[in-house]
Design a protein around this motif. Structure first.
Motif, mmCIF file in Angstrom:
data_model
loop_
_atom_site.group_PDB
_atom_site.id
_atom_site.type_symbol
_atom_site.label_atom_id
_atom_site.label_comp_id
_atom_site.label_asym_id
_atom_site.label_seq_id
_atom_site.Cartn_x
_atom_site.Cartn_y
_atom_site.Cartn_z
ATOM 1 N N THR A 29 0.850 -1.206 0.000
ATOM 2 C CA THR A 29 0.000 0.000 0.000
ATOM 3 C C THR A 29 0.884 1.254 0.000
ATOM 4 O OG1 THR A 29 -1.618 -1.239 1.279
ATOM 5 C CG2 THR A 29 -1.928 1.145 1.172
ATOM 6 N N TRP A 30 1.881 1.241 0.892
ATOM 7 C CA TRP A 30 2.787 2.391 0.989
ATOM 8 C C TRP A 30 3.573 2.578 -0.318
ATOM 9 C CZ3 TRP A 30 7.650 2.514 4.721
ATOM 10 C CH2 TRP A 30 8.355 3.712 4.510
ATOM 11 N N ILE A 31 4.279 1.516 -0.717
ATOM 12 C CA ILE A 31 5.188 1.676 -1.855
ATOM 13 C C ILE A 31 4.392 1.830 -3.158
ATOM 14 C CG2 ILE A 31 7.197 0.690 -3.059
ATOM 15 C CD1 ILE A 31 7.691 1.642 -0.135
ATOM 16 N N PHE A 85 8.315 -11.849 16.644
ATOM 17 C CA PHE A 85 7.783 -13.215 16.591
ATOM 18 C C PHE A 85 8.814 -14.237 16.136
ATOM 19 C CE2 PHE A 85 3.415 -11.371 16.517
ATOM 20 C CZ PHE A 85 2.895 -12.135 17.536
ATOM 21 N N GLN A 86 9.720 -13.800 15.249
ATOM 22 C CA GLN A 86 10.655 -14.784 14.706
ATOM 23 C C GLN A 86 11.588 -15.290 15.781
ATOM 24 O OE1 GLN A 86 12.589 -12.982 11.430
ATOM 25 N NE2 GLN A 86 11.181 -13.846 9.927
ATOM 26 N N LYS A 87 11.971 -16.533 15.630
ATOM 27 C CA LYS A 87 12.819 -17.140 16.652
ATOM 28 C C LYS A 87 14.246 -17.305 16.126
ATOM 29 C CE LYS A 87 13.027 -21.435 17.723
ATOM 30 N NZ LYS A 87 13.237 -22.707 18.386
ATOM 31 N N GLY A 111 18.048 -3.428 4.846
ATOM 32 C CA GLY A 111 16.697 -3.099 4.382
ATOM 33 C C GLY A 111 15.988 -2.172 5.356
ATOM 34 N N ILE A 112 16.153 -2.447 6.655
ATOM 35 C CA ILE A 112 15.477 -1.625 7.673
ATOM 36 C C ILE A 112 16.068 -0.206 7.707
ATOM 37 C CG2 ILE A 112 15.097 -1.356 10.163
ATOM 38 C CD1 ILE A 112 14.826 -4.425 10.327
ATOM 39 N N LEU A 113 17.404 -0.091 7.551
ATOM 40 C CA LEU A 113 18.031 1.240 7.510
ATOM 41 C C LEU A 113 17.389 2.082 6.398
ATOM 42 C CD1 LEU A 113 20.424 3.262 8.199
ATOM 43 C CD2 LEU A 113 21.669 2.131 6.359
ATOM 44 N N ALA A 115 14.465 1.498 4.873
ATOM 45 C CA ALA A 115 13.023 1.671 5.096
ATOM 46 C C ALA A 115 12.755 2.735 6.165
ATOM 47 C CB ALA A 115 12.389 0.344 5.496
ATOM 48 N N LEU A 116 13.559 2.736 7.240
ATOM 49 C CA LEU A 116 13.349 3.750 8.289
ATOM 50 C C LEU A 116 13.651 5.150 7.769
ATOM 51 C CD1 LEU A 116 14.687 2.247 11.665
ATOM 52 C CD2 LEU A 116 12.329 2.859 11.066
ATOM 53 N N THR A 117 14.684 5.258 6.916
ATOM 54 C CA THR A 117 14.994 6.561 6.309
ATOM 55 C C THR A 117 13.810 7.021 5.467
ATOM 56 O OG1 THR A 117 17.259 5.761 6.131
ATOM 57 C CG2 THR A 117 16.745 7.808 4.979
ATOM 58 N N MET A 171 15.939 -1.433 -0.841
ATOM 59 C CA MET A 171 15.224 -1.793 0.399
ATOM 60 C C MET A 171 14.473 -3.110 0.195
ATOM 61 S SD MET A 171 11.955 -1.787 1.765
ATOM 62 C CE MET A 171 10.956 -0.703 0.790
ATOM 63 N N LEU A 172 13.695 -3.213 -0.896
ATOM 64 C CA LEU A 172 12.918 -4.444 -1.145
ATOM 65 C C LEU A 172 13.822 -5.614 -1.489
ATOM 66 C CD1 LEU A 172 9.708 -3.255 -2.960
ATOM 67 C CD2 LEU A 172 9.852 -4.698 -0.933
ATOM 68 N N PHE A 173 14.954 -5.323 -2.137
ATOM 69 C CA PHE A 173 15.930 -6.377 -2.454
ATOM 70 C C PHE A 173 16.369 -7.074 -1.155
ATOM 71 C CE2 PHE A 173 20.209 -7.926 -3.275
ATOM 72 C CZ PHE A 173 20.101 -8.489 -4.538
HETATM 73 C C1 HEM Z 1 11.385 -0.061 9.260
HETATM 74 C C2 HEM Z 1 10.589 -0.711 8.483
HETATM 75 C C3 HEM Z 1 10.641 -2.190 8.262
HETATM 76 C C4 HEM Z 1 10.982 -3.209 9.120
HETATM 77 C C5 HEM Z 1 11.394 -3.112 10.580
HETATM 78 C C6 HEM Z 1 10.869 -4.442 8.377
HETATM 79 C C7 HEM Z 1 11.143 -5.693 8.849
HETATM 80 C C8 HEM Z 1 11.074 -6.857 8.105
HETATM 81 C C9 HEM Z 1 11.445 -8.171 8.562
HETATM 82 C C10 HEM Z 1 11.991 -8.477 9.932
HETATM 83 C C11 HEM Z 1 11.240 -9.034 7.556
HETATM 84 C C12 HEM Z 1 11.491 -10.534 7.580
HETATM 85 C C13 HEM Z 1 12.854 -10.833 7.011
HETATM 86 C C14 HEM Z 1 13.100 -12.322 7.004
HETATM 87 O O1 HEM Z 1 12.691 -12.962 6.028
HETATM 88 O O2 HEM Z 1 13.668 -12.827 7.978
HETATM 89 C C15 HEM Z 1 10.726 -8.300 6.449
HETATM 90 C C16 HEM Z 1 10.387 -8.845 5.233
HETATM 91 C C17 HEM Z 1 9.782 -8.178 4.227
HETATM 92 N N1 HEM Z 1 9.494 -6.840 4.200
HETATM 93 FE FE1 HEM Z 1 9.971 -5.487 5.639
HETATM 94 N N2 HEM Z 1 10.435 -4.138 7.115
HETATM 95 C C18 HEM Z 1 10.287 -2.786 6.999
HETATM 96 C C19 HEM Z 1 9.857 -2.091 5.880
HETATM 97 C C20 HEM Z 1 9.365 -2.673 4.736
HETATM 98 C C21 HEM Z 1 8.809 -1.945 3.620
HETATM 99 C C22 HEM Z 1 8.724 -0.429 3.496
HETATM 100 C C23 HEM Z 1 8.386 -2.852 2.725
HETATM 101 C C24 HEM Z 1 7.730 -2.494 1.439
HETATM 102 C C25 HEM Z 1 6.938 -3.230 0.739
HETATM 103 C C26 HEM Z 1 8.696 -4.162 3.239
HETATM 104 C C27 HEM Z 1 8.426 -5.344 2.611
HETATM 105 C C28 HEM Z 1 8.855 -6.573 3.020
HETATM 106 C C29 HEM Z 1 8.731 -7.781 2.246
HETATM 107 C C30 HEM Z 1 8.076 -7.923 0.881
HETATM 108 C C31 HEM Z 1 9.325 -8.790 3.001
HETATM 109 C C32 HEM Z 1 9.514 -10.223 2.591
HETATM 110 C C33 HEM Z 1 8.514 -11.149 3.168
HETATM 111 C C34 HEM Z 1 8.972 -12.573 2.944
HETATM 112 O O3 HEM Z 1 10.055 -12.784 2.421
HETATM 113 O O4 HEM Z 1 8.246 -13.471 3.326
HETATM 114 N N3 HEM Z 1 9.295 -4.007 4.462
HETATM 115 N N4 HEM Z 1 10.622 -6.979 6.810
#
Ligand code: HEM
Length: 256
Positions: A29-31, A85-87, A111-113, A115-117, A171-173
């Protein structure tokens, strides 16, 4: 295994799954709206007459911005929920120091760096400046005087928005790559010195780009070092190049 163990596993794994699913829903929704602003609205507004544009800012952009900024909040919150939640071993990843030293930890931290920016750009730059643009459009529609600062406010918001479009690609990469791409190519736990070099280079690249978007480096005018913000096509190129640069850095520092 006791019933309590089963309940704990179901709630933890279920919680991890539900927060991951919600995270992707609010993240798109955001992106999605970020891409709408960059690739659709900005080029369309540039071709519209002032009266029509003011009306669209008032009725359309203001609504899109509401979903945009609150989806950004929901994305950060659900991202933190995944971490909780993740272990990792017996500890939640958020609190496990070792996790952040592993390649998945470094990948998600990158990715978080980014995304937070992006989140801070939304709430501290794009939204405050767009509020001025919306207020001006409403005032002019009501027959009032145009705000002389509105154009400069719009420019600041545009630079941050194009920066977010650029950052969104790496970030998404790293978001998706953390679980689906790293595979067996990288050391599970790289050495501290390699991690330090990685973070120094990654942070310098990130800092130079963000300071450029804020106008601290190179000002806010088009051209010069701001060329990557001049058009949405230039921003897209910059985003894809940034993916390659960050991936090469990750590869050089952490490959087996
Ligand atoms: C500060 C912001 C964010 C935090 C703290 C965060 C955190 C995380 C974490 C912990 C994961 C799981 C990584 C893993 O597979 O172990 C994840 C996956 C993911 N995040 Fe984020 N994220 C953020 C922002 C975003 C944004 C802006 C998007 C935009 C669409 C996004 C999209 C995704 C997607 C698509 C995945 C992959 C899910 C999967 O592989 O099953 N995230 N994120």
């Amino acid at each position: 295994m006791t019933l309590a163990d089963v309940i704990i596993i179901i709630s933890r794994d279920g919680g991890a799954f539900l927060s991951r699913w919600l995270h992707v829903v609010v993240g798109i929704t955001w992106i999605g709206l970020l891409y709408y602003f960059n690739f659709v609205q900005v080029p369309a507004f540039a071709e519209m007459e002032a009266a029509a544009r003011n009306n669209a800012v008032d009725k359309l952009a203001s609504r899109a911005l509401w979903w945009f900024r609150w989806a950004a909040v929901a994305t950060v919150l659900t991202g933190l929920m995944i971490l909780l939640f993740q272990k990792a071993g017996t500890k939640a990843q958020l609190f496990s120091g070792d996790y952040w030293k592993s390649t998945p930890g470094i990948s998600i931290a990158t990715g978080i760096l980014l995304a937070l920016t992006m989140f801070l750009n939304v709430w501290l730059v794009i939204w405050p400046n767009q509020r001025k643009v919306i207020a001006n459009a409403r005032n002019v529609q009501a027959g009032g005087e145009a705000d002389p600062d509105a154009a400069a406010a719009g420019r600041k918001a545009l630079l941050a928005s194009r920066m977010n479009a650029i950052f969104s690609l790496p970030m998404l990469f790293f978001m998706v790559g953390t679980s689906h791409f790293l595979g067996g190519f990288f050391k599970p736990f790289p050495e501290g010195s390699d991690r330090a070099v990685y973070w120094i280079i990654a942070i310098v690249i990130w800092g130079v780009l963000e300071l450029s978007a804020l106008g601290v480096i190179g000002g806010t005018k088009p051209g010069g070092t701001n060329v990557i913000f001049d058009t949405h096509k230039a921003a897209l190129w910059a985003g894809f190049i940034l993916v390659v640069v960050y991936y090469l850095l990750f590869w050089v520092m952490f490959k087996i």
